[in-house]
Motif scaffolding. Structure first.
Motif, PDB file in Angstrom:
ATOM      1  N   ALA A 180      49.003  27.271  36.347  1.00 47.82           N
ATOM      2  CA  ALA A 180      48.645  27.782  37.666  1.00 47.82           C
ATOM      3  C   ALA A 180      47.900  26.766  38.511  1.00 47.82           C
ATOM      4  N   GLY A 181      47.427  25.703  37.881  1.00 46.72           N
ATOM      5  CA  GLY A 181      46.574  24.775  38.623  1.00 46.72           C
ATOM      6  C   GLY A 181      45.315  25.507  39.044  1.00 46.72           C
ATOM      7  N   SER A 182      44.934  25.353  40.298  1.00 44.77           N
ATOM      8  CA  SER A 182      43.743  26.038  40.809  1.00 44.77           C
ATOM      9  C   SER A 182      44.116  27.200  41.718  1.00 44.77           C
ATOM     10  N   ASP A 183      45.331  27.704  41.568  1.00 47.67           N
ATOM     11  CA  ASP A 183      45.802  28.850  42.346  1.00 47.67           C
ATOM     12  C   ASP A 183      45.336  30.127  41.659  1.00 47.67           C
ATOM     13  N   VAL A 184      44.319  30.748  42.203  1.00 47.79           N
ATOM     14  CA  VAL A 184      43.719  31.931  41.582  1.00 47.79           C
ATOM     15  C   VAL A 184      44.747  33.040  41.383  1.00 47.79           C
ATOM     16  N   SER A 185      45.678  33.177  42.315  1.00 43.55           N
ATOM     17  CA  SER A 185      46.662  34.258  42.190  1.00 43.55           C
ATOM     18  C   SER A 185      47.624  34.039  41.027  1.00 43.55           C
ATOM     19  N   GLY A 186      47.714  32.823  40.506  1.00 42.64           N
ATOM     20  CA  GLY A 186      48.599  32.531  39.392  1.00 42.64           C
ATOM     21  C   GLY A 186      47.913  32.480  38.045  1.00 42.64           C
ATOM     22  N   MET A 187      46.610  32.741  38.024  1.00 44.70           N
ATOM     23  CA  MET A 187      45.870  32.674  36.752  1.00 44.70           C
ATOM     24  C   MET A 187      46.315  33.784  35.804  1.00 44.70           C
ATOM     25  N   ARG A 188      46.283  33.456  34.523  1.00 39.49           N
ATOM     26  CA  ARG A 188      46.659  34.431  33.510  1.00 39.49           C
ATOM     27  C   ARG A 188      45.499  34.800  32.581  1.00 39.49           C
ATOM     28  N   ALA A 195      33.301  47.428  24.143  1.00 36.97           N
ATOM     29  CA  ALA A 195      31.932  47.880  23.868  1.00 36.97           C
ATOM     30  C   ALA A 195      30.965  47.168  24.816  1.00 36.97           C
ATOM     31  N   ASP A 196      30.032  46.398  24.266  1.00 36.40           N
ATOM     32  CA  ASP A 196      29.028  45.748  25.117  1.00 36.40           C
ATOM     33  C   ASP A 196      29.335  44.267  25.353  1.00 36.40           C
ATOM     34  N   LYS A 197      30.572  43.835  25.052  1.00 38.15           N
ATOM     35  CA  LYS A 197      30.958  42.431  25.215  1.00 38.15           C
ATOM     36  C   LYS A 197      32.278  42.330  25.963  1.00 38.15           C
ATOM     37  N   TYR A 198      32.571  41.129  26.416  1.00 43.50           N
ATOM     38  CA  TYR A 198      33.871  40.847  27.019  1.00 43.50           C
ATOM     39  C   TYR A 198      34.658  39.932  26.097  1.00 43.50           C
ATOM     40  N   VAL A 199      35.937  40.207  25.957  1.00 36.97           N
ATOM     41  CA  VAL A 199      36.840  39.348  25.205  1.00 36.97           C
ATOM     42  C   VAL A 199      37.672  38.596  26.239  1.00 36.97           C
ATOM     43  N   ILE A 200      37.576  37.289  26.202  1.00 38.10           N
ATOM     44  CA  ILE A 200      38.286  36.446  27.162  1.00 38.10           C
ATOM     45  C   ILE A 200      39.475  35.811  26.466  1.00 38.10           C
ATOM     46  N   ASN A 201      40.647  35.956  27.070  1.00 39.57           N
ATOM     47  CA  ASN A 201      41.874  35.360  26.540  1.00 39.57           C
ATOM     48  C   ASN A 201      42.517  34.533  27.639  1.00 39.57           C
ATOM     49  N   GLY A 202      42.857  33.295  27.306  1.00 41.95           N
ATOM     50  CA  GLY A 202      43.513  32.436  28.272  1.00 41.95           C
ATOM     51  C   GLY A 202      43.266  30.983  27.940  1.00 41.95           C
ATOM     52  N   THR A 203      43.846  30.124  28.752  1.00 43.72           N
ATOM     53  CA  THR A 203      43.716  28.690  28.557  1.00 43.72           C
ATOM     54  C   THR A 203      43.266  28.049  29.855  1.00 43.72           C
ATOM     55  N   LYS A 204      42.259  27.228  29.778  1.00 48.81           N
ATOM     56  CA  LYS A 204      41.761  26.493  30.936  1.00 48.81           C
ATOM     57  C   LYS A 204      41.897  25.003  30.666  1.00 48.81           C
ATOM     58  N   CYS A 205      41.926  24.230  31.718  1.00 49.38           N
ATOM     59  CA  CYS A 205      41.958  22.780  31.599  1.00 49.38           C
ATOM     60  C   CYS A 205      41.170  22.194  32.765  1.00 49.38           C
ATOM     61  N   PHE A 206      40.822  20.951  32.666  1.00 53.07           N
ATOM     62  CA  PHE A 206      40.039  20.285  33.705  1.00 53.07           C
ATOM     63  C   PHE A 206      38.832  21.137  34.087  1.00 53.07           C
TER      64      PHE A 206
END
Length: 163
Positions: free
Chosen positions: A130-138, A145-156
């Motif tokens: 997606a680059g830095s296109d927020v609308s294309g982020m996955r 419960a009391d936490k967030y589970v984050i799934n995805g891949t970031k770079c740069f």
């Protein structure tokens, strides 16, 4: 075109940032880039003289400067070296969501950390497809419960290895 006049304080801070860039950043920027050395000493000096965290409100230990003044500082530091300037100013980008949506407790903790000692925050937006296109982020954040589970891949990730 917007017509405006800078205040004496804005002029002084812009001049201070320019002098800092000229004396502290420009003389070493090429060598740091060539040798892949992170400018930790410059980060510490910039924090010490008050050229970082211009956006943090006074109640959290920052100077609470307006956005124009912050942009003037950023422009001058970027003139010294765009890479070093980006690392120095990323705290503003990284803490914007905290400032906008964080509770008082979260703001005190995370904004306060940056004003207590020379620390860097990180901003993780760019994704491989997606680059830095927020609308294309996955990347997703799902509350469990009391936490967030984050799934995805970031770079740069700006300041990722030093924040």
């Amino acid at each position: 075109m917007v017509d405006f006049t800078l205040t004496d304080e804005q002029k002084a801070l812009r001049e201070m940032a320019h002098d800092f860039a000229e004396k502290e950043i420009r003389p070493v920027a090429r060598d740091l880039d060539r040798d892949s050395i992170f400018p930790q000493g410059i980060v510490e000096k910039a924090w010490e003289v008050g050229l970082m965290n211009s956006h943090i409100p006074e109640q959290y230990g920052g100077p609470g400067l307006d956005y124009l003044t912050g942009c003037l500082i950023e422009e001058e530091l970027g003139w010294g070296c765009s890479g070093i300037g980006t690392s120095l100013m990323c705290n503003g980008l990284a803490t914007a969501p905290v400032s906008i949506g964080g509770s008082e407790e979260i703001k005190k903790q995370y904004l306060g950390m940056l004003t207590e000692e020379p620390k860097l925050a990180s901003f993780c937006l760019t994704e491989p497809d997606a680059g830095s296109d927020v609308s294309g982020m996955r990347t997703t954040a799902v509350r469990k419960a009391d936490k967030y589970v984050i799934n995805g891949t970031k770079c740069f990730i700006t300041n990722g290895s030093h924040a």
